[in-house]
Every structure is written in structure tokens, then in C-alpha cells.
Scaffold this motif. Structure first.
Motif, PDB file in Angstrom:
ATOM      1  N   HIS A   9      97.352  56.247  11.216  1.00  0.00           N
ATOM      2  CA  HIS A   9      97.209  56.263  12.676  1.00  0.00           C
ATOM      3  C   HIS A   9      95.747  56.042  13.045  1.00  0.00           C
ATOM      4  CE1 HIS A   9      95.708  58.800  16.015  1.00  0.00           C
ATOM      5  NE2 HIS A   9      96.510  58.013  16.694  1.00  0.00           N
ATOM      6  N   PHE A  10      94.859  56.746  12.345  1.00  0.00           N
ATOM      7  CA  PHE A  10      93.428  56.614  12.604  1.00  0.00           C
ATOM      8  C   PHE A  10      92.973  55.170  12.365  1.00  0.00           C
ATOM      9  CE2 PHE A  10      88.914  57.540  11.138  1.00  0.00           C
ATOM     10  CZ  PHE A  10      88.418  57.684  12.427  1.00  0.00           C
ATOM     11  N   LEU A  11      93.495  54.558  11.335  1.00  0.00           N
ATOM     12  CA  LEU A  11      93.168  53.165  11.023  1.00  0.00           C
ATOM     13  C   LEU A  11      93.619  52.244  12.166  1.00  0.00           C
ATOM     14  CD1 LEU A  11      92.061  51.148   8.949  1.00  0.00           C
ATOM     15  CD2 LEU A  11      94.276  51.202   7.827  1.00  0.00           C
ATOM     16  N   LEU A  12      94.832  52.445  12.666  1.00  0.00           N
ATOM     17  CA  LEU A  12      95.314  51.643  13.799  1.00  0.00           C
ATOM     18  C   LEU A  12      94.423  51.846  15.024  1.00  0.00           C
ATOM     19  CD1 LEU A  12      99.206  52.058  13.634  1.00  0.00           C
ATOM     20  CD2 LEU A  12      97.845  50.065  12.959  1.00  0.00           C
ATOM     21  N   ARG A  13      94.003  53.078  15.211  1.00  0.00           N
ATOM     22  CA  ARG A  13      93.148  53.404  16.355  1.00  0.00           C
ATOM     23  C   ARG A  13      91.821  52.652  16.261  1.00  0.00           C
ATOM     24  NH1 ARG A  13      91.467  59.400  18.364  1.00  0.00           N
ATOM     25  NH2 ARG A  13      91.981  59.000  20.523  1.00  0.00           N
ATOM     26  N   ILE A  14      91.263  52.600  15.067  1.00  0.00           N
ATOM     27  CA  ILE A  14      90.015  51.866  14.855  1.00  0.00           C
ATOM     28  C   ILE A  14      90.227  50.383  15.160  1.00  0.00           C
ATOM     29  CG2 ILE A  14      88.356  51.084  13.105  1.00  0.00           C
ATOM     30  CD1 ILE A  14      88.830  53.855  11.734  1.00  0.00           C
ATOM     31  N   LEU A  15      91.356  49.848  14.719  1.00  0.00           N
ATOM     32  CA  LEU A  15      91.634  48.417  14.934  1.00  0.00           C
ATOM     33  C   LEU A  15      91.696  48.055  16.418  1.00  0.00           C
ATOM     34  CD1 LEU A  15      94.274  47.746  12.139  1.00  0.00           C
ATOM     35  CD2 LEU A  15      91.877  47.005  12.185  1.00  0.00           C
ATOM     36  N   THR A  16      92.138  48.967  17.242  1.00  0.00           N
ATOM     37  CA  THR A  16      92.210  48.672  18.681  1.00  0.00           C
ATOM     38  C   THR A  16      90.850  48.777  19.348  1.00  0.00           C
ATOM     39  OG1 THR A  16      92.757  50.941  19.292  1.00  0.00           O
ATOM     40  CG2 THR A  16      94.596  49.439  18.912  1.00  0.00           C
ATOM     41  N   SER A  17      89.917  49.466  18.705  1.00  0.00           N
ATOM     42  CA  SER A  17      88.608  49.653  19.323  1.00  0.00           C
ATOM     43  C   SER A  17      87.597  48.590  18.891  1.00  0.00           C
ATOM     44  CB  SER A  17      88.062  51.048  19.006  1.00  0.00           C
ATOM     45  OG  SER A  17      87.782  51.162  17.619  1.00  0.00           O
ATOM     46  N   LYS A  18      87.965  47.763  17.919  1.00  0.00           N
ATOM     47  CA  LYS A  18      87.063  46.729  17.423  1.00  0.00           C
ATOM     48  C   LYS A  18      87.721  45.362  17.569  1.00  0.00           C
ATOM     49  CE  LYS A  18      84.958  47.288  13.631  1.00  0.00           C
ATOM     50  NZ  LYS A  18      83.673  47.404  13.132  1.00  0.00           N
ATOM     51  N   GLU A  19      86.930  44.376  17.942  1.00  0.00           N
ATOM     52  CA  GLU A  19      87.493  43.029  18.082  1.00  0.00           C
ATOM     53  C   GLU A  19      87.803  42.413  16.733  1.00  0.00           C
ATOM     54  OE1 GLU A  19      85.783  40.244  20.746  1.00  0.00           O
ATOM     55  OE2 GLU A  19      85.411  41.777  22.253  1.00  0.00           O
ATOM     56  N   GLU A  20      86.908  42.627  15.766  1.00  0.00           N
ATOM     57  CA  GLU A  20      87.113  42.052  14.443  1.00  0.00           C
ATOM     58  C   GLU A  20      86.958  43.150  13.404  1.00  0.00           C
ATOM     59  OE1 GLU A  20      84.570  38.738  13.769  1.00  0.00           O
ATOM     60  OE2 GLU A  20      85.479  37.553  15.351  1.00  0.00           O
ATOM     61  N   SER A  21      87.908  43.257  12.505  1.00  0.00           N
ATOM     62  CA  SER A  21      87.855  44.273  11.468  1.00  0.00           C
ATOM     63  C   SER A  21      88.191  43.668  10.120  1.00  0.00           C
ATOM     64  CB  SER A  21      88.857  45.391  11.772  1.00  0.00           C
ATOM     65  OG  SER A  21      88.512  46.039  12.969  1.00  0.00           O
ATOM     66  N   ILE A  22      87.297  43.849   9.174  1.00  0.00           N
ATOM     67  CA  ILE A  22      87.585  43.453   7.810  1.00  0.00           C
ATOM     68  C   ILE A  22      87.654  44.721   6.968  1.00  0.00           C
ATOM     69  CG2 ILE A  22      86.645  41.108   7.961  1.00  0.00           C
ATOM     70  CD1 ILE A  22      84.111  42.133   6.616  1.00  0.00           C
ATOM     71  N   GLN A  23      88.288  44.604   5.826  1.00  0.00           N
ATOM     72  CA  GLN A  23      88.566  45.757   4.980  1.00  0.00           C
ATOM     73  C   GLN A  23      87.318  46.585   4.675  1.00  0.00           C
ATOM     74  OE1 GLN A  23      90.917  44.855   1.491  1.00  0.00           O
ATOM     75  NE2 GLN A  23      89.974  46.536   0.384  1.00  0.00           N
ATOM     76  N   SER A  24      86.223  45.935   4.332  1.00  0.00           N
ATOM     77  CA  SER A  24      85.008  46.681   3.971  1.00  0.00           C
ATOM     78  C   SER A  24      84.459  47.462   5.162  1.00  0.00           C
ATOM     79  CB  SER A  24      83.944  45.745   3.390  1.00  0.00           C
ATOM     80  OG  SER A  24      83.616  44.740   4.315  1.00  0.00           O
ATOM     81  N   ASP A  25      84.553  46.893   6.376  1.00  0.00           N
ATOM     82  CA  ASP A  25      84.115  47.620   7.578  1.00  0.00           C
ATOM     83  C   ASP A  25      84.976  48.862   7.797  1.00  0.00           C
ATOM     84  OD1 ASP A  25      82.258  45.621   8.047  1.00  0.00           O
ATOM     85  OD2 ASP A  25      83.448  44.623   9.603  1.00  0.00           O
ATOM     86  N   LEU A  26      86.275  48.690   7.630  1.00  0.00           N
ATOM     87  CA  LEU A  26      87.199  49.814   7.823  1.00  0.00           C
ATOM     88  C   LEU A  26      86.940  50.914   6.799  1.00  0.00           C
ATOM     89  CD1 LEU A  26      90.422  47.728   8.509  1.00  0.00           C
ATOM     90  CD2 LEU A  26      89.078  49.002  10.191  1.00  0.00           C
TER      91      LEU A  26
END
Length: 143
Positions: free
Chosen positions: A39-56
Motif C-alpha cells: 500500500h505504501f509503495l502504491l502511495r509513493i507511486l501516486t505522489s511521484k511522476e516518474e518512479s524507477i525501482q532504485s528510487d523506490l
């Protein structure tokens, strides 16, 4: 064990684990197919325009392989998709899908309900103080 002699890290860690278990049980009860961490991961994805695995991995303070397992699971559920980078073909951006957004919203409703329940006998002033103390603890730990 007397509370004053109990290290706060122990109390805090036990509280966090209890809250995660409570969230996981409620997600399962409400037929949400993800973990609180996902859930936290999904939340991060909505707050960032671009997300790559290393950033996450950096944001969540987890190793890349753990993040990859979460992404694989979320992709199987059609909650995220991997999109090739237009410049660097080795990079894949992780993008939340419409179904992922719906699931995230359901999780947020569940967590809001649990938050209300868990803070029932705690005044607003006590919560404000608690949040300020948490911020100071985090800042001190990062020095």
C-alpha cells in the motif's frame, strides 16, 4: 516490565508491528489483496511522476530485490505496469494503473477508519505533541 524503564525503541517497534498487523488483518478482511507495505509503495507511486525501482528502494529504505518482489506482485494483480524509459531502455518506470488507484483508495479508507479507532481516547493536543516528538526523534536519528 515498568513503562519508564522500557526503552522507547522497544515500545515504538512493538506499536508499529501491532499497527501493521492490524492493517494487514483489516485489508484481508475487506478482500484487499496487498500488504500494508505494498500500500505504501502504491502511495509513493501516486505522489511521484516518474518512479524507477532504485528510487523506490531508497524511499522505502529497502533493498532493490525486496522492492522488485513487491512490484512483481502488484504487477500480477494489475495494480502497476512497467513502462520503458524513452531515453534509457534499461530503465523501467513503475506506473500505477486505474485498478491500482482504486485499491489504493480502498486502503486509504480502511486506514482512516483504523486511525480514528486507534486514536479514540487520545486528544488532539496529545496527538500534536506525539507527532512533534516523532519528528524530533527522526531528526536526531538522522544526524
Amino acid at each position: 516490565m515498568e513503562i519508564k524503564k522500557t526503552p522507547f525503541q522497544f515500545l515504538f517497534a512493538n506499536t508499529i508491528r501491532a499497527l501493521f498487523r492490524q492493517s494487514a488483518k483489516e485489508f484481508e478482511k475487506q478482500d484487499v489483496k496487498i500488504t500494508p507495505e505494498q500500500h505504501f509503495l502504491l502511495r509513493i507511486l501516486t505522489s511521484k511522476e516518474e518512479s524507477i525501482q532504485s528510487d523506490l528502494a531508497e524511499i522505502m529504505q529497502k533493498d532493490k530485490s525486496a522492492i522488485m518482489r513487491h512490484i512483481d506482485q502488484l504487477e500480477k494483480l494489475n495494480y502497476v505496469v512497467r513502462v520503458n524509459d524513452s531515453i534509457d531502455r534499461r530503465k523501467k518506470h513503475i506506473v500505477i494503473t486505474e485498478l491500482g488507484t482504486e485499491t489504493l483508495n480502498k486502503c486509504e479508507q480502511i486506514l482512516n477508519h483504523l486511525s480514528e479507532k486507534n486514536t479514540e481516547n487520545i486528544s488532539e493536543e496529545e496527538m500534536d505533541t506525539f507527532k512533534k516528538v516523532l519528528i524530533k526523534l527522526k531528526e536526531n536519528a538522522e544526524r
